[in-house]
Design an enzyme around this catalytic site. Structure first.
Site, PDB file in Angstrom:
ATOM      1  CE  LYS A 165      47.560  32.648  48.392  1.00 60.09           C
ATOM      2  NZ  LYS A 165      48.269  33.322  49.676  1.00 60.09           N
TER       3      LYS A 165
HETATM    4  C1  PLP Z   1      49.934  33.867  55.264  1.00 62.20           C
HETATM    5  C2  PLP Z   1      50.803  33.145  54.251  1.00 62.20           C
HETATM    6  N1  PLP Z   1      51.149  32.527  54.520  1.00 62.20           N
HETATM    7  C3  PLP Z   1      52.666  31.941  53.970  1.00 62.20           C
HETATM    8  C4  PLP Z   1      52.529  32.000  52.346  1.00 62.20           C
HETATM    9  C5  PLP Z   1      54.208  31.183  51.621  1.00 62.20           C
HETATM   10  O1  PLP Z   1      52.956  30.775  51.459  1.00 62.20           O
HETATM   11  P1  PLP Z   1      53.233  30.225  49.876  1.00 62.20           P
HETATM   12  O2  PLP Z   1      54.993  29.615  49.715  1.00 62.20           O
HETATM   13  O3  PLP Z   1      52.655  28.713  49.651  1.00 62.20           O
HETATM   14  O4  PLP Z   1      53.271  31.011  48.977  1.00 62.20           O
HETATM   15  C6  PLP Z   1      51.443  33.392  52.481  1.00 62.20           C
HETATM   16  C7  PLP Z   1      51.819  32.895  50.718  1.00 62.20           C
HETATM   17  O5  PLP Z   1      51.420  32.684  49.695  1.00 62.20           O
HETATM   18  C8  PLP Z   1      50.723  33.798  52.349  1.00 62.20           C
HETATM   19  O6  PLP Z   1      49.943  34.482  52.491  1.00 62.20           O
END
Ligand code: PLP
Length: 322
Positions: A165
């Site tokens: 991230k």
């Molecule tokens: C680009 C992206 N994809 C997918 C997700 C979903 O990830 P998570 O379920 O770990 O929050 C997120 C959010 O965190 C995201 O920013």
């Protein structure tokens, strides 16, 4: 419910100390601001179904992913996963978050170390760690959302690691959201460079067809979402539902019986229309509705099968002096 502190009065963990948000000062030379060289997490905590405490959802997994993201950007995160979970507990207590909340840790490049020349780099730059916690309820639309497939492609993992991230990478997502909302949609679904489905702006995508559930795999330029993993576990535990990771062509979005998104923020949200085409009968389908219900119970500690996902925080706990 106790009154929540105003945003500038909230407790924040910044550079090893608990301080008020208004006392966090960042210099104009903050490197992460200039170059997007930071990483972050989004974590939710929920009031327990039985009351009396908050439950942080998948706290350890979020901080393990944060550690992995830091390794990619050579960010020096000086706290163990256990210490970060303890800081999170203390932030929830200090901010008296006796309601659903959101925790945002961000680790970023701060300042050039002595002797490091000006410019874009990962080495020779100090690291800062800041963690915020704020009230956040359920903002998703239970009746489902309308999405548009974005003309902005998801940045490929070979250019910017999708599994981390990385703050700067979110300019890509912001462009996609902006395009989608300007066109009247609720969210964007992004394709990867190969034209297959990658993910929504901040959520993973699932499609359902004839009782089979599929989601793009790790080679589809996606963030490996923790909600995605939870949903795959829940589906596997529901006897008659199979779930697989595979390449999903764009055309499958339009012909699916159901489509839903998963993410910490949106949780589980049905998609009822994509590019003006109705998905299924245009209402949330049975598998989406079932998974959503199990997830909603799980995050509040009401499903014994998934209690290991909840980190309890006693709201009456004492905190160390300010
Ligand atoms: C680009 C992206 N994809 C997918 C997700 C979903 O990830 P998570 O379920 O770990 O929050 C997120 C959010 O965190 C995201 O920013």
């Amino acid at each position: 419910m106790s009154p929540a502190p105003a945003p500038h009065d909230r407790w924040v963990f910044h550079q090893g100390e608990f301080v008020r948000a208004k006392d966090v000062g960042l210099g104009p030379g903050t490197q992460g601001l200039h170059y997007g060289t930071g990483v972050f997490e989004g974590i939710r905590s929920y009031t327990a179904a039985e009351g009396g405490e908050s439950l942080v959802f998948k706290a350890r997994e979020h901080y393990e992913r944060l550690h992995a993201s830091c390794r990619l950007l050579r960010l020096d995160l000086p706290y163990s996963t256990g210490e970060l979970v303890d800081v999170t507990r203390e932030l929830i207590v200090r901010n008296q978050l006796d309601r659903d909340a959101y925790i945002r840790p961000v680790v970023y490049k701060l300042a050039l170390e002595p002797g490091t020349p000006f410019g874009v780099r990962l080495s020779g730059v100090s690291t800062a760690v800041t963690i915020l916690a704020l009230p956040m309820g359920d903002y998703s639309k239970p009746e489902g959302i309308r999405c548009g497939v974005s003309s902005w492609r998801r940045v490929p993992d070979a250019s910017l690691p999708a599994r981390a991230k990385i703050t700067g990478a979110y300019a890509n997502n912001a462009l996609a959201v902006d395009e989608a909302t300007a066109a009247g949609y609720d969210d964007a679904i992004m394709l990867n460079q190969r034209g297959a489905v990658a993910e929504a702006s901040t959520a993973n995508v699932f499609v359902v067809r004839s009782g089979h559930v599929a989601t793009p795999g790790p080679d589809s330029d996606i963030l490996l979402g923790l909600t995605r993993a939870a949903v795959m576990r829940i589906l596997a535990d529901e006897a008659d539902i199979t779930v697989g990771e595979r390449t999903i062509p764009r055309s499958e979005l339009y012909t699916a019986d159901e489509v839903f998104l998963t993410g910490t923020g949106c949780q589980i949200v049905p998609v009822v229309e994509i590019d003006g085409r109705r998905i299924g009968d245009g209402t949330p389908g049975p598998i989406t509705t079932r998974v959503r219900e199990v997830y909603r119970q799980a995050v509040r500690g009401a499903d014994p099968r998934y209690r290991h996902w909840n980190t309890p925080v006693g709201l009456k706990s004492q905190v160390t002096a300010a």
